[in-house]
Design a protein around this motif. Structure first.
Motif, PDB file in Angstrom:
ATOM      1  N   ALA A   1     -18.937   8.602  -9.845  1.00  0.00           N
ATOM      2  CA  ALA A   1     -19.920   7.241 -10.466  1.00  0.00           C
ATOM      3  C   ALA A   1     -19.888   6.224 -11.031  1.00  0.00           C
ATOM      4  O   ALA A   1     -18.322   6.110 -11.059  1.00  0.00           O
ATOM      5  N   GLU A   2     -20.462   5.845 -11.727  1.00  0.00           N
ATOM      6  CA  GLU A   2     -20.314   4.547 -12.311  1.00  0.00           C
ATOM      7  C   GLU A   2     -18.776   4.450 -13.362  1.00  0.00           C
ATOM      8  O   GLU A   2     -17.987   4.169 -13.286  1.00  0.00           O
ATOM      9  N   ARG A   3     -18.387   5.799 -14.064  1.00  0.00           N
ATOM     10  CA  ARG A   3     -17.551   5.598 -14.543  1.00  0.00           C
ATOM     11  C   ARG A   3     -16.283   6.054 -14.388  1.00  0.00           C
ATOM     12  O   ARG A   3     -14.686   5.413 -14.423  1.00  0.00           O
ATOM     13  N   ASP A   4     -16.348   6.729 -12.790  1.00  0.00           N
ATOM     14  CA  ASP A   4     -14.510   6.159 -11.376  1.00  0.00           C
ATOM     15  C   ASP A   4     -14.334   5.191 -11.042  1.00  0.00           C
ATOM     16  O   ASP A   4     -13.528   5.163 -11.368  1.00  0.00           O
ATOM     17  N   VAL A   5     -16.165   4.596 -11.108  1.00  0.00           N
ATOM     18  CA  VAL A   5     -15.387   3.217 -10.163  1.00  0.00           C
ATOM     19  C   VAL A   5     -14.777   2.258 -12.186  1.00  0.00           C
ATOM     20  O   VAL A   5     -13.857   1.333 -11.822  1.00  0.00           O
ATOM     21  N   ALA A   6     -15.263   2.507 -12.580  1.00  0.00           N
ATOM     22  CA  ALA A   6     -14.309   1.772 -14.422  1.00  0.00           C
ATOM     23  C   ALA A   6     -13.010   2.273 -14.663  1.00  0.00           C
ATOM     24  O   ALA A   6     -12.056   1.805 -14.722  1.00  0.00           O
ATOM     25  N   ARG A   7     -12.999   3.872 -14.318  1.00  0.00           N
ATOM     26  CA  ARG A   7     -11.834   4.384 -14.539  1.00  0.00           C
ATOM     27  C   ARG A   7     -10.862   3.888 -13.654  1.00  0.00           C
ATOM     28  O   ARG A   7      -9.390   3.428 -13.356  1.00  0.00           O
ATOM     29  N   LEU A   8     -11.490   4.013 -11.982  1.00  0.00           N
ATOM     30  CA  LEU A   8     -10.397   2.931 -11.333  1.00  0.00           C
ATOM     31  C   LEU A   8     -10.289   1.595 -11.254  1.00  0.00           C
ATOM     32  O   LEU A   8      -9.097   1.126 -10.921  1.00  0.00           O
ATOM     33  N   LEU A   9     -10.838   0.786 -11.910  1.00  0.00           N
ATOM     34  CA  LEU A   9     -11.074  -0.748 -12.517  1.00  0.00           C
ATOM     35  C   LEU A   9      -9.706  -0.908 -12.614  1.00  0.00           C
ATOM     36  O   LEU A   9      -8.895  -1.920 -13.550  1.00  0.00           O
ATOM     37  N   ALA A  10      -9.386   0.089 -13.701  1.00  0.00           N
ATOM     38  CA  ALA A  10      -8.409   0.293 -15.261  1.00  0.00           C
ATOM     39  C   ALA A  10      -7.117   1.075 -14.452  1.00  0.00           C
ATOM     40  O   ALA A  10      -6.619   0.854 -16.015  1.00  0.00           O
ATOM     41  N   ASP A  11      -6.649   1.624 -13.719  1.00  0.00           N
ATOM     42  CA  ASP A  11      -5.706   1.507 -12.997  1.00  0.00           C
ATOM     43  C   ASP A  11      -4.812   0.494 -12.684  1.00  0.00           C
ATOM     44  O   ASP A  11      -4.652   0.384 -11.296  1.00  0.00           O
ATOM     45  N   ALA A  12      -3.957   0.831 -13.020  1.00  0.00           N
ATOM     46  CA  ALA A  12      -3.018  -0.529 -13.218  1.00  0.00           C
ATOM     47  C   ALA A  12      -2.045   0.269 -11.662  1.00  0.00           C
ATOM     48  O   ALA A  12      -1.135  -0.970 -10.470  1.00  0.00           O
ATOM     49  N   GLY A  13      -1.968   1.487 -11.123  1.00  0.00           N
ATOM     50  CA  GLY A  13      -1.326   2.300 -10.413  1.00  0.00           C
ATOM     51  C   GLY A  13      -1.681   1.456  -8.780  1.00  0.00           C
ATOM     52  O   GLY A  13      -1.477   1.469  -7.919  1.00  0.00           O
ATOM     53  N   ILE A  14      -3.283   1.274  -8.700  1.00  0.00           N
ATOM     54  CA  ILE A  14      -4.200   1.027  -7.137  1.00  0.00           C
ATOM     55  C   ILE A  14      -3.544  -0.382  -7.126  1.00  0.00           C
ATOM     56  O   ILE A  14      -3.692  -1.296  -7.941  1.00  0.00           O
TER      57      ILE A  14
ATOM     58  N   ILE B   1       0.605  -1.435   0.182  1.00  0.00           N
ATOM     59  CA  ILE B   1       0.414   0.204   0.046  1.00  0.00           C
ATOM     60  C   ILE B   1       0.787   1.130   0.194  1.00  0.00           C
ATOM     61  O   ILE B   1       0.891   2.684  -0.613  1.00  0.00           O
ATOM     62  N   LEU B   2       2.162   1.553   1.137  1.00  0.00           N
ATOM     63  CA  LEU B   2       2.673   2.395   0.681  1.00  0.00           C
ATOM     64  C   LEU B   2       3.461   2.838  -0.686  1.00  0.00           C
ATOM     65  O   LEU B   2       3.969   3.393  -1.037  1.00  0.00           O
ATOM     66  N   ARG B   3       3.484   1.332  -1.207  1.00  0.00           N
ATOM     67  CA  ARG B   3       3.903   1.692  -2.852  1.00  0.00           C
ATOM     68  C   ARG B   3       3.736   2.611  -3.592  1.00  0.00           C
ATOM     69  O   ARG B   3       3.668   3.478  -4.546  1.00  0.00           O
ATOM     70  N   LYS B   4       2.534   1.915  -3.325  1.00  0.00           N
ATOM     71  CA  LYS B   4       0.871   2.549  -3.985  1.00  0.00           C
ATOM     72  C   LYS B   4       0.701   3.717  -4.333  1.00  0.00           C
ATOM     73  O   LYS B   4      -0.179   4.308  -4.582  1.00  0.00           O
ATOM     74  N   ARG B   5       0.754   3.963  -2.463  1.00  0.00           N
ATOM     75  CA  ARG B   5      -0.034   5.752  -2.106  1.00  0.00           C
ATOM     76  C   ARG B   5       0.320   7.118  -3.143  1.00  0.00           C
ATOM     77  O   ARG B   5      -0.764   7.216  -3.033  1.00  0.00           O
ATOM     78  N   PRO B   6       1.569   7.157  -3.577  1.00  0.00           N
ATOM     79  CA  PRO B   6       1.267   8.052  -4.583  1.00  0.00           C
ATOM     80  C   PRO B   6       0.019   8.107  -5.815  1.00  0.00           C
ATOM     81  O   PRO B   6      -0.366   9.202  -6.056  1.00  0.00           O
TER      82      PRO B   6
END
Length: 202
Positions: free
Chosen positions: A87-100, A64-69
Motif C-alpha cells: 500500500a502507500e505506506r510501503d511506497v513511503a517505506r521504500l522511498l526512504a530506504d537508502a539501500g535500494i 543493482i548487484l551491489r544493492k540486491r541484498p
C-alpha cells in the motif's frame, strides 16, 4: 584457439576466458561465473529478475548487484503475493530506504508488476509466459559489437507484458532479461561459459 576463432573474450589470471564486461570487477565476474545466462525458472525468480532489470534501467548492472541484498530485504524476497499487497505506506517505506534505488516510478511499477504477475496465473503463470518467447536459435557473437540489444522475441515479449499491465519492460530490458535467464545465450564465442545453461549448444 586458432587465429580464425579469436574473439573479444578476455582471459583472466585463472586462465578462463570471459566476456569483457565480466573480466575485471570481482562482483560482476562472480555473477558471470555462477548466474548469468543460466536457466532460471519459476514465478518468484523471474519476477525478481524482471524487477531488478527494471530498476537497472539507466544505471549499471553492478550497481543493482551491489544493492540486491537490500532489494530482497525491502521487497519481501520479491514474493509476488507480498509485493502485490503493498500500500502507500510501503511506497513511503521504500522511498526512504537508502539501500535500494529510490525511484518512485520504478517502485510503483514493481508493485503493479507483482499484481500483473498474479493475474498471469490464469494464463499458466509468469514462468510459462516468459519462456514461451524463447527463439528457435541464439546469437553467436564473436565480439562485443555483435551482441544484440533487442530481438524480435524481446519486442514481442515486451508488447505482450505491457498488454497485461507490466511496466518498465521495454524490448531492451526484456532482451537483457532473456540473456540473464538463459532464454538466449550471448556469451561470446570462446567464453568458457558459452553453452553453460545446457539449453543451447556451444
Amino acid at each position: 584457439m586458432s587465429t580464425t576463432e579469436q574473439t573479444d573474450v578476455i582471459v583472466g589470471e585463472d586462465g578462463l576466458a570471459r566476456s569483457p564486461w565480466a573480466a575485471h570487477d570481482p562482483l560482476l565476474r562472480e555473477y558471470y561465473d555462477t548466474e548469468w545466462g543460466m536457466s532460471v525458472r519459476g514465478e518468484q525468480p523471474l519476477f525478481e529478475r524482471i524487477s531488478l532489470e527494471a530498476f537497472q534501467s539507466g544505471l549499471s548492472w553492478a550497481t543493482i548487484l551491489r544493492k540486491r541484498p537490500a532489494f530482497r530485504e525491502a521487497f519481501d524476497g520479491f514474493a509476488p503475493d507480498a509485493v502485490a499487497a503493498y500500500a502507500e505506506r510501503d511506497v513511503a517505506r521504500l522511498l526512504a530506504d537508502a539501500g535500494i534505488v529510490r525511484n518512485q516510478a520504478k517502485i510503483r511499477a514493481t508493485i503493479g508488476n507483482a499484481r500483473a504477475t498474479l493475474a498471469l496465473r490464469e494464463e499458466g503463470g509468469l514462468d510459462e509466459f516468459v519462456w514461451s518467447f524463447q527463439p528457435g536459435s541464439t546469437p553467436r557473437p564473436r565480439g562485443v559489437a555483435e551482441v544484440p540489444t533487442t530481438s524480435p522475441e524481446s519486442v514481442a515479449l515486451s508488447k505482450a507484458l505491457r498488454r497485461r499491465g507490466f511496466r518498465f519492460v521495454g524490448p531492451t530490458t526484456m532482451f537483457a532479461l532473456m540473456e540473464a535467464v538463459g532464454i538466449v545465450d550471448t556469451h561470446l564465442v570462446g567464453s568458457y561459459r558459452r553453452g553453460a545453461s545446457g539449453i543451447w549448444p556451444e
